[in-house]
Scaffold this motif. Structure first.
Motif, PDB file in Angstrom:
ATOM      1  N   TYR A  49       0.823  -1.208   0.000  1.00 31.29           N
ATOM      2  CA  TYR A  49       0.000   0.000   0.000  1.00 31.29           C
ATOM      3  C   TYR A  49       0.859   1.261   0.000  1.00 31.29           C
ATOM      4  CZ  TYR A  49      -4.267  -2.701   0.640  1.00 31.29           C
ATOM      5  OH  TYR A  49      -5.312  -3.561   0.452  1.00 31.29           O
ATOM      6  N   PHE A  50       1.996   1.200   0.645  1.00 29.74           N
ATOM      7  CA  PHE A  50       2.918   2.337   0.633  1.00 29.74           C
ATOM      8  C   PHE A  50       3.403   2.614  -0.783  1.00 29.74           C
ATOM      9  CE2 PHE A  50       7.497   3.524   0.717  1.00 29.74           C
ATOM     10  CZ  PHE A  50       7.343   4.853   1.121  1.00 29.74           C
ATOM     11  N   VAL A  51       3.799   1.569  -1.520  1.00 28.49           N
ATOM     12  CA  VAL A  51       4.277   1.752  -2.891  1.00 28.49           C
ATOM     13  C   VAL A  51       3.153   2.280  -3.782  1.00 28.49           C
ATOM     14  CG1 VAL A  51       5.201   0.583  -4.921  1.00 28.49           C
ATOM     15  CG2 VAL A  51       6.072   0.014  -2.652  1.00 28.49           C
ATOM     16  N   LEU A  52       1.938   1.780  -3.580  1.00 28.08           N
ATOM     17  CA  LEU A  52       0.802   2.295  -4.342  1.00 28.08           C
ATOM     18  C   LEU A  52       0.581   3.775  -4.038  1.00 28.08           C
ATOM     19  CD1 LEU A  52      -1.714  -0.678  -3.919  1.00 28.08           C
ATOM     20  CD2 LEU A  52      -0.440  -0.062  -5.982  1.00 28.08           C
ATOM     21  N   ALA A  53       0.731   4.159  -2.782  1.00 27.92           N
ATOM     22  CA  ALA A  53       0.559   5.560  -2.400  1.00 27.92           C
ATOM     23  C   ALA A  53       1.627   6.444  -3.027  1.00 27.92           C
ATOM     24  CB  ALA A  53       0.578   5.692  -0.877  1.00 27.92           C
ATOM     25  N   LEU A  54       2.825   5.897  -3.230  1.00 25.65           N
ATOM     26  CA  LEU A  54       3.884   6.676  -3.869  1.00 25.65           C
ATOM     27  C   LEU A  54       3.461   7.147  -5.263  1.00 25.65           C
ATOM     28  CD1 LEU A  54       7.068   4.569  -2.979  1.00 25.65           C
ATOM     29  CD2 LEU A  54       6.477   6.837  -2.092  1.00 25.65           C
ATOM     30  N   ALA A  55       2.646   6.338  -5.944  1.00 25.39           N
ATOM     31  CA  ALA A  55       2.194   6.722  -7.282  1.00 25.39           C
ATOM     32  C   ALA A  55       1.218   7.892  -7.220  1.00 25.39           C
ATOM     33  CB  ALA A  55       1.534   5.520  -7.968  1.00 25.39           C
ATOM     34  N   PHE A  56       0.458   7.986  -6.136  1.00 22.58           N
ATOM     35  CA  PHE A  56      -0.498   9.090  -5.989  1.00 22.58           C
ATOM     36  C   PHE A  56       0.197  10.381  -5.571  1.00 22.58           C
ATOM     37  CE2 PHE A  56      -3.416   5.494  -5.603  1.00 22.58           C
ATOM     38  CZ  PHE A  56      -4.492   5.920  -6.380  1.00 22.58           C
ATOM     39  N   PHE A  57       1.240  10.255  -4.788  1.00 21.85           N
ATOM     40  CA  PHE A  57       1.916  11.440  -4.248  1.00 21.85           C
ATOM     41  C   PHE A  57       3.369  11.450  -4.733  1.00 21.85           C
ATOM     42  CE2 PHE A  57      -1.320  10.002  -1.193  1.00 21.85           C
ATOM     43  CZ  PHE A  57      -2.156  11.114  -1.196  1.00 21.85           C
ATOM     44  N   GLU A  58       3.537  11.485  -6.039  1.00 26.62           N
ATOM     45  CA  GLU A  58       4.863  11.313  -6.620  1.00 26.62           C
ATOM     46  C   GLU A  58       5.818  12.457  -6.298  1.00 26.62           C
ATOM     47  OE1 GLU A  58       5.035  11.666 -10.918  1.00 26.62           O
ATOM     48  OE2 GLU A  58       2.959  12.337 -10.947  1.00 26.62           O
ATOM     49  N   ARG A  59       5.319  13.594  -5.878  1.00 29.81           N
ATOM     50  CA  ARG A  59       6.190  14.721  -5.563  1.00 29.81           C
ATOM     51  C   ARG A  59       6.503  14.814  -4.074  1.00 29.81           C
ATOM     52  NH1 ARG A  59       6.858  17.873  -9.980  1.00 29.81           N
ATOM     53  NH2 ARG A  59       5.336  17.658 -11.667  1.00 29.81           N
ATOM     54  N   SER A  60       6.013  13.861  -3.313  1.00 27.11           N
ATOM     55  CA  SER A  60       6.248  13.872  -1.864  1.00 27.11           C
ATOM     56  C   SER A  60       7.382  12.918  -1.503  1.00 27.11           C
ATOM     57  CB  SER A  60       4.977  13.469  -1.111  1.00 27.11           C
ATOM     58  OG  SER A  60       3.919  14.374  -1.368  1.00 27.11           O
ATOM     59  N   SER A  61       8.026  13.183  -0.395  1.00 23.56           N
ATOM     60  CA  SER A  61       9.107  12.320   0.081  1.00 23.56           C
ATOM     61  C   SER A  61       8.538  11.015   0.607  1.00 23.56           C
ATOM     62  CB  SER A  61       9.886  13.020   1.192  1.00 23.56           C
ATOM     63  OG  SER A  61       9.066  13.157   2.343  1.00 23.56           O
ATOM     64  N   TYR A  62       9.425  10.024   0.819  1.00 26.31           N
ATOM     65  CA  TYR A  62       9.000   8.747   1.371  1.00 26.31           C
ATOM     66  C   TYR A  62       8.268   8.938   2.702  1.00 26.31           C
ATOM     67  CZ  TYR A  62      11.256   5.365  -1.785  1.00 26.31           C
ATOM     68  OH  TYR A  62      11.570   4.575  -2.854  1.00 26.31           O
ATOM     69  N   GLN A  63       8.853   9.733   3.583  1.00 23.78           N
ATOM     70  CA  GLN A  63       8.263   9.886   4.902  1.00 23.78           C
ATOM     71  C   GLN A  63       6.951  10.655   4.853  1.00 23.78           C
ATOM     72  OE1 GLN A  63      12.051  11.349   6.644  1.00 23.78           O
ATOM     73  NE2 GLN A  63      11.679   9.869   8.285  1.00 23.78           N
ATOM     74  N   ALA A  64       6.854  11.615   3.931  1.00 23.45           N
ATOM     75  CA  ALA A  64       5.587  12.347   3.780  1.00 23.45           C
ATOM     76  C   ALA A  64       4.490  11.418   3.288  1.00 23.45           C
ATOM     77  CB  ALA A  64       5.771  13.518   2.823  1.00 23.45           C
ATOM     78  N   VAL A  65       4.831  10.540   2.341  1.00 26.96           N
ATOM     79  CA  VAL A  65       3.839   9.584   1.830  1.00 26.96           C
ATOM     80  C   VAL A  65       3.466   8.587   2.917  1.00 26.96           C
ATOM     81  CG1 VAL A  65       3.431   7.743   0.162  1.00 26.96           C
ATOM     82  CG2 VAL A  65       4.578   9.834  -0.566  1.00 26.96           C
ATOM     83  N   TRP A  66       4.438   8.151   3.701  1.00 29.79           N
ATOM     84  CA  TRP A  66       4.167   7.189   4.773  1.00 29.79           C
ATOM     85  C   TRP A  66       3.124   7.746   5.742  1.00 29.79           C
ATOM     86  CZ3 TRP A  66       4.553   2.348   6.248  1.00 29.79           C
ATOM     87  CH2 TRP A  66       4.383   2.038   7.604  1.00 29.79           C
ATOM     88  N   GLY A  67       3.138   9.031   5.986  1.00 30.94           N
ATOM     89  CA  GLY A  67       2.219   9.625   6.947  1.00 30.94           C
ATOM     90  C   GLY A  67       0.791   9.741   6.451  1.00 30.94           C
ATOM     91  N   LYS A  68       0.568   9.586   5.164  1.00 30.82           N
ATOM     92  CA  LYS A  68      -0.773   9.821   4.618  1.00 30.82           C
ATOM     93  C   LYS A  68      -1.764   8.686   4.872  1.00 30.82           C
ATOM     94  CE  LYS A  68       0.911  13.028   1.097  1.00 30.82           C
ATOM     95  NZ  LYS A  68       0.278  14.225   1.698  1.00 30.82           N
ATOM     96  N   PRO A  69      -1.427   7.403   4.644  1.00 26.91           N
ATOM     97  CA  PRO A  69      -2.426   6.344   4.859  1.00 26.91           C
ATOM     98  C   PRO A  69      -2.966   6.287   6.284  1.00 26.91           C
ATOM     99  CG  PRO A  69      -0.594   5.508   3.567  1.00 26.91           C
ATOM    100  CD  PRO A  69      -0.178   6.853   4.069  1.00 26.91           C
ATOM    101  N   GLY A  70      -2.116   6.562   7.277  1.00 25.69           N
ATOM    102  CA  GLY A  70      -2.560   6.487   8.664  1.00 25.69           C
ATOM    103  C   GLY A  70      -2.891   7.834   9.263  1.00 25.69           C
ATOM    104  N   ALA A  71      -3.096   8.857   8.419  1.00 25.51           N
ATOM    105  CA  ALA A  71      -3.331  10.204   8.932  1.00 25.51           C
ATOM    106  C   ALA A  71      -4.613  10.297   9.754  1.00 25.51           C
ATOM    107  CB  ALA A  71      -3.387  11.196   7.763  1.00 25.51           C
ATOM    108  N   GLY A  72      -5.577   9.416   9.471  1.00 19.63           N
ATOM    109  CA  GLY A  72      -6.848   9.490  10.194  1.00 19.63           C
ATOM    110  C   GLY A  72      -6.879   8.705  11.486  1.00 19.63           C
ATOM    111  N   LEU A  73      -5.792   8.012  11.810  1.00 21.69           N
ATOM    112  CA  LEU A  73      -5.765   7.224  13.043  1.00 21.69           C
ATOM    113  C   LEU A  73      -5.509   8.136  14.241  1.00 21.69           C
ATOM    114  CD1 LEU A  73      -3.636   4.159  11.902  1.00 21.69           C
ATOM    115  CD2 LEU A  73      -6.117   4.308  12.110  1.00 21.69           C
ATOM    116  N   HIS A  74      -6.284   7.943  15.264  1.00 27.23           N
ATOM    117  CA  HIS A  74      -6.108   8.745  16.486  1.00 27.23           C
ATOM    118  C   HIS A  74      -5.998   7.798  17.685  1.00 27.23           C
ATOM    119  CE1 HIS A  74      -7.053  12.398  14.253  1.00 27.23           C
ATOM    120  NE2 HIS A  74      -8.123  11.787  13.762  1.00 27.23           N
TER     121      HIS A  74
END
Length: 270
Positions: A49-74
């Motif tokens: 899922y991380f690699v798939l997310a890289l395709a959506f956020f191609e201009r973001s860094s690895y760590q920035a992309v990593w933070g997106k899938p779990g951004a809604g977890l509290h």
């Protein structure tokens, strides 16, 4: 406190799990022998899922992309791997599970009511190509050579990508890529297995080579494409809009010649 397995439960991996079922990802990992052999902070399913997310956020860094899938977890502690850890996890995963996942999911999706996806009962699909700049690194350039003369190299290495898509939805039916030393037609031929009698193929003038159209005809698909300015049609059938139908035969082009029509269509080469 949540365990690592709870943190990476399917519902915690972002919106992509609503599109690509985690159970399917698990099956693909097993099939390709890519599942981790021991519990890791970055399990193989998560890396997919991380690699798939890289395709959506191609201009973001690895760590920035990593933070997106779990951004809604509290209230759940999520690992914060460094970029090098994410890079190693991606390398460890390899390309096989992503390739297999694409093979399973790629295909037509349009219903008959989808605007722009059908013409007279035939599913409209289109083929075209592009080039992408890729990193100028030895790990890449051995397969994707840079351009240049006998003395000087210039620019970035280029990857040529040719895709077959469903019109109206832009759903991918297939894709082929590799060094740009191979032309678009070479990659397009690899996609012919995705065509069948229910389809009409749309393409630009570059694809009006006789042998390619003959191969398309062999799939049972119809086709409609523009002619090159060098095409010398042997048979014309004028249409009300000023275009015409013609038959393509081997050797019916002449360097520098100009045809009388701007569009070309045929159900089969002659």
């Amino acid at each position: 406190m949540a365990s690592v397995h709870d943190v990476y439960a399917p519902g915690h991996l972002g919106e992509l799990t609503q599109v690509i079922d985690p159970q399917l990802v698990d099956v693909v990992l097993e099939e390709t022998g890519s599942r981790e052999r021991r519990v890791r902070l970055l399990p193989a399913r998560v890396v997919v899922y991380f690699v798939l997310a890289l395709a959506f956020f191609e201009r973001s860094s690895y760590q920035a992309v990593w933070g997106k899938p779990g951004a809604g977890l509290h209230g759940i502690a999520v690992a914060r791997p460094c970029a090098s850890s994410l890079s190693r996890a991606r390398r460890r995963l390899g390309s096989a599970p992503l390739r297999r996942l694409f093979e399973i999911l790629a295909g037509p999706v349009a219903a008959r009511t989808q605007a722009g996806s059908f013409y007279r009962g035939l599913r409209a699909v289109a083929v075209d190509g592009t080039t992408l700049s890729i990193p100028d690194e030895e790990a890449v350039t051995w397969r994707f050579p840079k351009h240049g003369g006998q003395v000087l190299e210039f620019g970035y290495p280029l990857l040529r990508l040719v895709a077959l898509v469903e019109c109206g939805t832009r759903a991918l039916l297939g894709a082929a890529f590799g060094p740009d030393t191979t032309g678009e037609l070479g990659y397009a031929r690899r996609l012919l297995s995705h065509l069948d009698t229910s389809m009409v193929l749309l393409a630009d003038a570059y694809y009006d080579a006789y042998d390619f159209l003959e191969a398309v005809t062999g799939t049972g698909a119809s086709f409609l494409l523009r002619s090159t300015r060098k095409r010398r049609p042997t048979v014309r059938h004028p249409l009300p809009d000023g275009s015409y139908l013609t038959k393509s035969v081997p050797g019916d082009t002449r360097p520098g010649a100009v045809t009388g029509g701007s569009r070309y269509g045929s159900s089969k080469p002659g």
